[in-house]
Design a protein around this motif. Structure first.
Motif, PDB file in Angstrom:
ATOM      1  N   LYS A   1      22.839   5.573  -1.465  1.00  0.00           N
ATOM      2  CA  LYS A   1      22.375   6.273  -0.264  1.00  0.00           C
ATOM      3  C   LYS A   1      20.877   6.016  -0.021  1.00  0.00           C
ATOM      4  N   CYS A   2      20.180   5.679  -1.079  1.00  0.00           N
ATOM      5  CA  CYS A   2      18.742   5.413  -0.924  1.00  0.00           C
ATOM      6  C   CYS A   2      18.477   4.043  -0.319  1.00  0.00           C
ATOM      7  N   SER A   3      19.506   3.178  -0.304  1.00  0.00           N
ATOM      8  CA  SER A   3      19.312   1.805   0.170  1.00  0.00           C
ATOM      9  C   SER A   3      19.142   1.785   1.681  1.00  0.00           C
ATOM     10  N   ARG A   4      18.381   0.814   2.140  1.00  0.00           N
ATOM     11  CA  ARG A   4      18.222   0.649   3.593  1.00  0.00           C
ATOM     12  C   ARG A   4      19.161  -0.443   4.066  1.00  0.00           C
ATOM     13  N   ASP A   5      18.921  -0.914   5.264  1.00  0.00           N
ATOM     14  CA  ASP A   5      19.713  -1.997   5.823  1.00  0.00           C
ATOM     15  C   ASP A   5      19.945  -3.085   4.771  1.00  0.00           C
ATOM     16  N   GLN A   6      21.169  -3.538   4.708  1.00  0.00           N
ATOM     17  CA  GLN A   6      21.543  -4.511   3.675  1.00  0.00           C
ATOM     18  C   GLN A   6      20.672  -5.771   3.676  1.00  0.00           C
ATOM     19  N   ASN A   7      20.166  -6.144   4.871  1.00  0.00           N
ATOM     20  CA  ASN A   7      19.432  -7.409   4.921  1.00  0.00           C
ATOM     21  C   ASN A   7      17.924  -7.255   4.976  1.00  0.00           C
ATOM     22  N   ASP A   8      17.492  -6.026   4.957  1.00  0.00           N
ATOM     23  CA  ASP A   8      16.066  -5.840   5.169  1.00  0.00           C
ATOM     24  C   ASP A   8      15.533  -4.835   4.144  1.00  0.00           C
TER      25      ASP A   8
ATOM     26  N   SER B   1       0.850  -1.189   0.000  1.00  0.00           N
ATOM     27  CA  SER B   1       0.000   0.000   0.000  1.00  0.00           C
ATOM     28  C   SER B   1       0.889   1.244   0.000  1.00  0.00           C
ATOM     29  N   PRO B   2       0.569   2.238  -0.814  1.00  0.00           N
ATOM     30  CA  PRO B   2       1.356   3.480  -0.752  1.00  0.00           C
ATOM     31  C   PRO B   2       1.000   4.340   0.467  1.00  0.00           C
ATOM     32  N   MET B   3      -0.092   4.017   1.136  1.00  0.00           N
ATOM     33  CA  MET B   3      -0.547   4.874   2.242  1.00  0.00           C
ATOM     34  C   MET B   3       0.537   4.997   3.316  1.00  0.00           C
ATOM     35  N   ASN B   4       0.793   6.244   3.711  1.00  0.00           N
ATOM     36  CA  ASN B   4       1.799   6.579   4.738  1.00  0.00           C
ATOM     37  C   ASN B   4       3.241   6.315   4.327  1.00  0.00           C
ATOM     38  N   LYS B   5       3.476   5.849   3.120  1.00  0.00           N
ATOM     39  CA  LYS B   5       4.864   5.677   2.668  1.00  0.00           C
ATOM     40  C   LYS B   5       5.409   7.066   2.304  1.00  0.00           C
TER      41      LYS B   5
ATOM     42  N   ASP C   1      22.674   9.321   3.741  1.00  0.00           N
ATOM     43  CA  ASP C   1      21.832   8.190   4.139  1.00  0.00           C
ATOM     44  C   ASP C   1      20.389   8.573   4.495  1.00  0.00           C
ATOM     45  N   ASP C   2      20.154   9.868   4.739  1.00  0.00           N
ATOM     46  CA  ASP C   2      18.774  10.300   5.021  1.00  0.00           C
ATOM     47  C   ASP C   2      17.835   9.964   3.866  1.00  0.00           C
ATOM     48  N   LEU C   3      18.426   9.808   2.688  1.00  0.00           N
ATOM     49  CA  LEU C   3      17.597   9.496   1.522  1.00  0.00           C
ATOM     50  C   LEU C   3      16.905   8.143   1.658  1.00  0.00           C
ATOM     51  N   SER C   4      17.472   7.283   2.524  1.00  0.00           N
ATOM     52  CA  SER C   4      16.916   5.931   2.608  1.00  0.00           C
ATOM     53  C   SER C   4      15.529   5.906   3.262  1.00  0.00           C
ATOM     54  N   GLN C   5      15.112   7.041   3.835  1.00  0.00           N
ATOM     55  CA  GLN C   5      13.759   7.066   4.417  1.00  0.00           C
ATOM     56  C   GLN C   5      12.670   7.027   3.341  1.00  0.00           C
ATOM     57  N   PHE C   6      13.044   7.382   2.091  1.00  0.00           N
ATOM     58  CA  PHE C   6      12.000   7.528   1.074  1.00  0.00           C
ATOM     59  C   PHE C   6      11.701   6.212   0.349  1.00  0.00           C
ATOM     60  N   ASP C   7      10.413   5.966   0.199  1.00  0.00           N
ATOM     61  CA  ASP C   7       9.980   4.774  -0.539  1.00  0.00           C
ATOM     62  C   ASP C   7       9.788   5.101  -2.012  1.00  0.00           C
ATOM     63  N   ALA C   8       9.582   6.377  -2.299  1.00  0.00           N
ATOM     64  CA  ALA C   8       9.418   6.786  -3.701  1.00  0.00           C
ATOM     65  C   ALA C   8      10.146   8.102  -3.923  1.00  0.00           C
TER      66      ALA C   8
ATOM     67  N   LYS D   1      -0.115  13.114  -2.123  1.00  0.00           N
ATOM     68  CA  LYS D   1      -0.613  13.329  -0.759  1.00  0.00           C
ATOM     69  C   LYS D   1      -2.107  13.012  -0.651  1.00  0.00           C
ATOM     70  N   TYR D   2      -2.894  13.636  -1.534  1.00  0.00           N
ATOM     71  CA  TYR D   2      -4.345  13.479  -1.404  1.00  0.00           C
ATOM     72  C   TYR D   2      -4.881  12.269  -2.171  1.00  0.00           C
ATOM     73  N   GLY D   3      -4.176  11.883  -3.232  1.00  0.00           N
ATOM     74  CA  GLY D   3      -4.655  10.731  -4.018  1.00  0.00           C
ATOM     75  C   GLY D   3      -4.189   9.416  -3.436  1.00  0.00           C
ATOM     76  N   LEU D   4      -2.912   9.345  -3.058  1.00  0.00           N
ATOM     77  CA  LEU D   4      -2.365   8.063  -2.591  1.00  0.00           C
ATOM     78  C   LEU D   4      -2.082   8.066  -1.082  1.00  0.00           C
ATOM     79  N   SER D   5      -2.448   9.124  -0.405  1.00  0.00           N
ATOM     80  CA  SER D   5      -2.268   9.227   1.065  1.00  0.00           C
ATOM     81  C   SER D   5      -0.818   9.029   1.490  1.00  0.00           C
ATOM     82  N   MET D   6       0.096   9.534   0.689  1.00  0.00           N
ATOM     83  CA  MET D   6       1.517   9.378   1.019  1.00  0.00           C
ATOM     84  C   MET D   6       1.999  10.543   1.885  1.00  0.00           C
ATOM     85  N   ASP D   7       3.134  10.321   2.517  1.00  0.00           N
ATOM     86  CA  ASP D   7       3.777  11.333   3.349  1.00  0.00           C
ATOM     87  C   ASP D   7       4.828  12.001   2.434  1.00  0.00           C
ATOM     88  N   VAL D   8       4.563  13.244   2.010  1.00  0.00           N
ATOM     89  CA  VAL D   8       5.318  13.814   0.893  1.00  0.00           C
ATOM     90  C   VAL D   8       6.302  14.904   1.339  1.00  0.00           C
ATOM     91  N   SER D   9       7.522  14.839   0.789  1.00  0.00           N
ATOM     92  CA  SER D   9       8.524  15.895   0.967  1.00  0.00           C
ATOM     93  C   SER D   9       8.953  16.381  -0.420  1.00  0.00           C
TER      94      SER D   9
END
Ligand SMILES: NC(=O)c1ccc[n+]([C@@H]2O[C@H](COP(=O)([O-])OP(=O)(O)OC[C@H]3O[C@@H](n4cnc5c(N)ncnc54)[C@H](O)[C@@H]3O)[C@@H](O)[C@H]2O)c1
Length: 415
Positions: free
Chosen positions: A322-329, A234-238, A293-300, A257-265
């Protein structure tokens, strides 16, 4: 040579034949030139164009070329386009009072020279026209949604398989006698997509027993390999980051934000915006250049930037790491969408493993070597990517409105 001349309009592309067009037809000579479709070099195209204007316009005829309607493609087939040298050399081009283009920017026209020397009015389809940004943002929303939900991928499979339960998936490795209902939240890309599903003939009542489905190569009878596996999400809150916050970026922010309920920056070179409309107020600012590494918070991440020296290859190997998260997760969590220009992404130097293992989805409306699709395609498949042929703003409404804008400008200038 004629004493009496008639103003003429030359169309390089077809306008919409509205009442406005018909009214122009009554007043001016209307001419159409089309570049050859292919197999001609830019200099041959240029030769054809120059022959055409020499034959059809004053001083050879009474029609004086006063307006150019470039449509969407303009002078692109013709190498350098309408250069200062050509205007100096060809008298036919020296009477131009107005040049119009349906899309953004006037490429391949020596704008400064014409404006300064001949006071030519040169305009492209209104930059403030809200339809363009809105419609491009719809395209962005499609790619982002596809990144999470994979509707188009599921649609493609369903059209092949024509069975909703099988389309939702049969997961290999299940216990032989286990009845497996597939909800559709798991996806697998198989080495072979078509004709790979063999339904056990004795048990083709699929509502009862999906466990009798086998996924095999038709010829070798060997099981087909799973080459990629993922969940639909689900894109919601991503979290989404919009890069470039002009007209398009802001519309994308609203839709996500309004269409997919995402958390947008958003992030943009000019920094945080002081004045924003109410609906954009809680879209957060992410500092431009903070490619750590702060970039890794973004899903899109959605690219709504123009191409320039500074933005070319902005999305490179380092940026994506830098967009990557934990190597195993959650390795492949990122959906990357490009609506700006193909060269924003340095495809050639992005290693295959990054695309395969770290990026969940790539959505592209623009390509590195447009119009051909070359560099991008190696690692992309129907499950990990969505592609559209640069049609972000290609709607009936934008087409008609841009044509009407250009025709109006010609009418107002020629009088
Ligand atoms: N896919 C399509 O069909 C389609 C259609 C129209 C436009 N576009 C692309 O989208 C881009 C953006 O369009 P728009 O209408 O939002 O433009 P815009 O001019 O309104 O906004 C551009 C944004 O990019 C930022 N920017 C400009 N140069 C920059 C740089 N060097 N570094 C960082 N940020 C920079 C600006 O500050 C602004 O926020 C266009 O330039 C074009 O490439 C694509």
């Amino acid at each position: 040579m004629n004493d009496h001349t008639v103003p003429a309009v030359l169309f390089l592309n077809e306008p919409v034949k509205t009442d406005l067009y018909k009214s122009l037809e009554k007043k001016y000579g209307m001419f159409n030139f089309r570049f050859a479709k292919k197999e001609k070099t830019p200099s041959e195209q240029q030769r054809d164009f120059l022959n055409y204007i020499e034959q059809n316009f004053y001083p050879s005829t009474e029609y004086k070329l006063e307006a150019l309607y470039l449509g969407y493609s303009g002078f692109h087939p013709m190498g350098d386009g309408l250069t200062e040298e050509l205007i100096i050399k060809y008298q036919q081009l020296q009477f131009l009072k107005v040049i119009t283009l349906c899309s953004r920017g006037i490429d391949k026209v020596c704008v400064d020279y014409l404006q300064e020397k001949y006071n030519t009015v040169i305009k492209n389809y209104d930059d403030n026209e809200s339809y363009v940004a809105n419609d491009v943002a719809d395209c962005a929303m499609y790619h982002v949604l596809e990144g999470f939900r994979k509707f188009s991928y599921q649609q493609g499979k369903l059209r092949d398989i024509l069975h909703s339960e099988i389309t939702r998936g049969y997961l290999r490795g299940d216990q032989e006698n286990e009845l497996k209902f597939c909800f559709g939240h798991e996806l697998q890309l198989l080495t072979e997509q078509k004709n790979e599903i063999i339904i056990n003939e004795q048990q083709n009542d699929l509502n009862q027993s999906l466990e009798y489905l086998e996924i095999k190569n038709e010829t070798t009878e060997q099981p087909v390999d799973v080459i990629q596996y993922m969940y639909t999400n689900s894109p919601m809150n991503k979290k989404a980051l919009i890069m470039g916050y002009g007209k398009i970026g802001q519309r994308v922010a609203l839709k996500l934000k309004y269409g997919l309920s995402m958390d947008v920056s958003y992030t943009t070179r000019s920094g945080e915006r002081d004045e924003v409309e109410d609906s954009l107020r809680d879209i957060k600012y992410y500092p431009w250049g903070n490619w750590n590494d702060d970039l890794s918070q973004f899903d899109a991440i959605v690219l709504c930037l123009p191409l320039s020296q500074q933005t070319k290859h902005l999305i490179n190997d380092d940026f994506l790491k830098k967009c990557s998260r934990d190597q195993n997760d959650n390795l492949n969590h990122l959906t990357l969408v490009n609506l700006g220009r193909g060269m924003l992404i340095d495809w050639e130097n992005i290693p295959e493993y990054l695309v395969k293992d770290r990026i969940r989805h790539i959505g592209l409306d623009v390509f590195y070597n447009e119009p051909a699709l070359t560099k991008e395609c190696d690692n992309l498949n129907e499950m990990n990517s969505s592609i559209t042929p640069h049609i972000g703003s290609s709607t009936f409404e934008v087409f008609n409105r841009s044509s009407e804008f250009c025709l109006n400008l010609i009418k107002d200038t020629l009088g």
